[in-house]
Motif scaffolding. Structure first.
Motif, PDB file in Angstrom:
ATOM      1  N   MET A 192       1.038  -0.598   0.276  1.00  0.00           N
ATOM      2  CA  MET A 192      -0.206  -0.564   0.021  1.00  0.00           C
ATOM      3  C   MET A 192       0.721   1.327   0.073  1.00  0.00           C
ATOM      4  N   SER A 193       0.544   2.295  -1.178  1.00  0.00           N
ATOM      5  CA  SER A 193       1.521   3.713  -1.021  1.00  0.00           C
ATOM      6  C   SER A 193       0.641   4.384   0.079  1.00  0.00           C
ATOM      7  N   ILE A 194       1.751   5.173   0.785  1.00  0.00           N
ATOM      8  CA  ILE A 194       1.076   6.182   0.787  1.00  0.00           C
ATOM      9  C   ILE A 194       1.367   7.732   0.816  1.00  0.00           C
ATOM     10  N   LYS A 195       1.195   9.391   0.274  1.00  0.00           N
ATOM     11  CA  LYS A 195       1.279   9.302   0.328  1.00  0.00           C
ATOM     12  C   LYS A 195       1.602  10.449   0.369  1.00  0.00           C
ATOM     13  N   ASP A 196       3.405  11.139   0.480  1.00  0.00           N
ATOM     14  CA  ASP A 196       3.624  12.528   1.226  1.00  0.00           C
ATOM     15  C   ASP A 196       4.200  13.180   0.398  1.00  0.00           C
ATOM     16  N   ARG A 197       4.619  14.221   1.461  1.00  0.00           N
ATOM     17  CA  ARG A 197       5.651  15.728   1.188  1.00  0.00           C
ATOM     18  C   ARG A 197       7.143  15.270   2.028  1.00  0.00           C
ATOM     19  N   MET A 198       7.735  15.124   1.320  1.00  0.00           N
ATOM     20  CA  MET A 198       9.416  15.395   2.346  1.00  0.00           C
ATOM     21  C   MET A 198      10.457  15.627   1.580  1.00  0.00           C
ATOM     22  N   SER A 199      11.546  16.076   2.336  1.00  0.00           N
ATOM     23  CA  SER A 199      12.815  16.784   1.466  1.00  0.00           C
ATOM     24  C   SER A 199      13.409  15.110   1.390  1.00  0.00           C
ATOM     25  N   GLY A 200      14.412  15.368   0.585  1.00  0.00           N
ATOM     26  CA  GLY A 200      15.144  14.464  -0.042  1.00  0.00           C
ATOM     27  C   GLY A 200      15.972  13.849   0.992  1.00  0.00           C
ATOM     28  N   ASN A 201      16.354  13.995   2.365  1.00  0.00           N
ATOM     29  CA  ASN A 201      16.951  14.003   3.484  1.00  0.00           C
ATOM     30  C   ASN A 201      16.091  13.014   4.313  1.00  0.00           C
ATOM     31  N   GLU A 202      14.450  13.412   4.327  1.00  0.00           N
ATOM     32  CA  GLU A 202      13.581  13.013   5.203  1.00  0.00           C
ATOM     33  C   GLU A 202      13.119  12.020   4.566  1.00  0.00           C
ATOM     34  N   ALA A 203      13.410  12.151   3.134  1.00  0.00           N
ATOM     35  CA  ALA A 203      12.888  10.615   2.918  1.00  0.00           C
ATOM     36  C   ALA A 203      14.162   9.226   2.169  1.00  0.00           C
ATOM     37  N   VAL A 204      15.285   9.550   2.683  1.00  0.00           N
ATOM     38  CA  VAL A 204      16.039   8.644   3.106  1.00  0.00           C
ATOM     39  C   VAL A 204      16.139   7.877   5.167  1.00  0.00           C
ATOM     40  N   SER A 205      15.604   9.638   5.255  1.00  0.00           N
ATOM     41  CA  SER A 205      15.709   8.323   7.101  1.00  0.00           C
ATOM     42  C   SER A 205      14.157   8.259   7.147  1.00  0.00           C
ATOM     43  N   TYR A 206      13.368   8.222   6.855  1.00  0.00           N
ATOM     44  CA  TYR A 206      11.963   7.270   6.742  1.00  0.00           C
ATOM     45  C   TYR A 206      13.105   5.620   6.080  1.00  0.00           C
TER      46      TYR A 206
END
Length: 393
Positions: free
Chosen positions: A1-15
């Motif tokens: 299941m995909s989750i739509k969000d808004r993130m910076s690249g650093n946030e995305a890698v940390s997630y």
């Protein structure tokens, strides 16, 4: 299941790191990658992951600790940029030669001097021959997706090599974009658990890691390492196929954009690919057959595959966001020329240096490159084979 969000690249890698929940993360802060260990340490403090976070006194120490943890059988990672990667130099070679599947989140930033905190690829390209797999991202979504694929590649029994997951400093690391995340359980199942066959703390079978090698054995070790890098190409493609099944997003060694009938192709790495694609669209609307090849995997270098992808065009612009200081071209330019020559494909190439230290690379700049190629082919205009874009007069 995909989750739509808004993130910076650093946030995305940390997630992605939180979802993978590796065993050990040593880290030392350096702009623009500082947010990654900061966010991961917050996840740990909040009880959202149980990774052992080790604050160290330098980047050399962070990679040393990551290697030590990996040798002991623990899944490990770190993050860095620019001079931090340069300070790891000795340890990068040790991680690769000791076949440690460490993952490094590299946020690309120019190397000194002069001192500058903005994006180019001189840090990653400076480490191109240390034996690490290198995968680059165009945008935040790719940075997230690439990181999730990193451990299945690094830990594969036919590979067992460290991986750098690279993204452009500030351009993607700090810019916020729409992104689709996978749910935690899907990521955990995809990445799996790490069960190394050999490790220091195995009480039933003690091993030595990084012993001295006499001259009679060094070449064989190096050849085995090279074979693993060759194997990585097929593993990267297989992991991408499996990732597409859970995400719907497909990846390969490189992406081809409007290249089927292209007369002129721009080949480049990272976030500037979006700029190049827009330029190709604009020029297509005016009748020019322009296309773009975005290289995702720089190590192992897909020489044969790239040569085949380029063979039908009239000219290629190879774009380097890094200077090699050899008087002959950037690292990507030299690799592409060698690939074409060895595969007996005769196409004229032009190597452009662009975007050093965060210098803007605009759609107009990209269009000018395409138009210079067209002028050279149609009007036989002389073209400088190695040149800079956007230099101040």
């Amino acid at each position: 299941m995909s989750i739509k969000d808004r993130m910076s690249g650093n946030e995305a890698v940390s997630y992605a790191i939180r979802q993978i929940n590796p065993d050990v993360m040593p880290a030392f802060p350096i702009t623009p990658s500082t947010e990654i260990p900061q966010m991961v340490s917050s996840y740990i403090a909040n009880g959202e992951m149980d990774t052992e976070f080790i604050p160290v006194e330098s980047e050399h120490s962070s990679m040393s600790a990551a290697i030590g943890a990996e040798a002991a059988g623990a899944r490990s990672l770190t993050a860095t940029s620019s001079a931090g990667l340069a300070l790891m130099w000795e340890e990068l070679l040790l991680a690769a030669s000791n076949r440690m599947p460490v993952v490094l989140a590299l946020v690309n930033r120019t190397l000194s001097g002069p001192i500058n905190i903005n994006c180019d690829h001189s840090d990653g390209m400076g480490a191109r021959d240390t034996g690490w797999i290198q995968i680059y991202a165009e945008n935040n979504q790719e940075a997230y997706d690439n990181f999730i694929q990193a451990y299945p590649i690094a830990e594969h029994e036919e590979v067992h090599l460290p991986v750098m997951i690279c993204q452009d400093g500030f351009i993607t690391s700090h810019a916020v974009e729409n992104i689709e995340l996978l749910d935690d359980q899907t990521v955990k199942q995809f990445v799996g658990e790490y069960h190394p066959k050999e490790y220091l703390l195995n009480p039933g079978k003690p091993v030595a890691v990084g012993p001295y090698a006499a001259s009679a054995y060094v070449m064989e070790a190096k050849k085995n390492q090279e074979t693993a890098m060759e194997n990585a190409k097929e593993v990267i493609l297989k992991v991408a196929q499996e990732f597409a099944k859970i995400s719907g997003r497909s990846y390969s060694l490189f992406e081809q954009y409007r290249t089927e009938d292209a007369d002129y192709i721009m080949l480049l790495i990272g976030s500037a690919a979006g700029t190049a694609k827009q330029a190709a669209d604009d020029l297509r609307a005016r009748g020019m057959k322009a296309g773009v090849v975005k290289l995702r995997v720089f190590r192992p270098f897909p020489a044969k595959e790239l040569a085949q992808a380029l063979k039908n065009c009239k000219m290629v612009a190879v774009m380097d966001r890094c200077e090699s200081y050899n008087g002959n071209g950037g690292p990507l330019g030299c690799e592409v020329d060698a690939a074409l020559f060895r595969n007996k494909i005769s196409i004229e190439t032009v190597n452009y240096i662009y975007g050093l230290g965060g210098r803007d690379f605009t759609v107009d700049d990209a269009c000018a490159v395409f138009q210079e190629m067209e002028d050279a082919v149609k009007n036989k205009t002389a073209i400088e084979p190695f040149q800079y874009i956007g230099l101040r007069k």
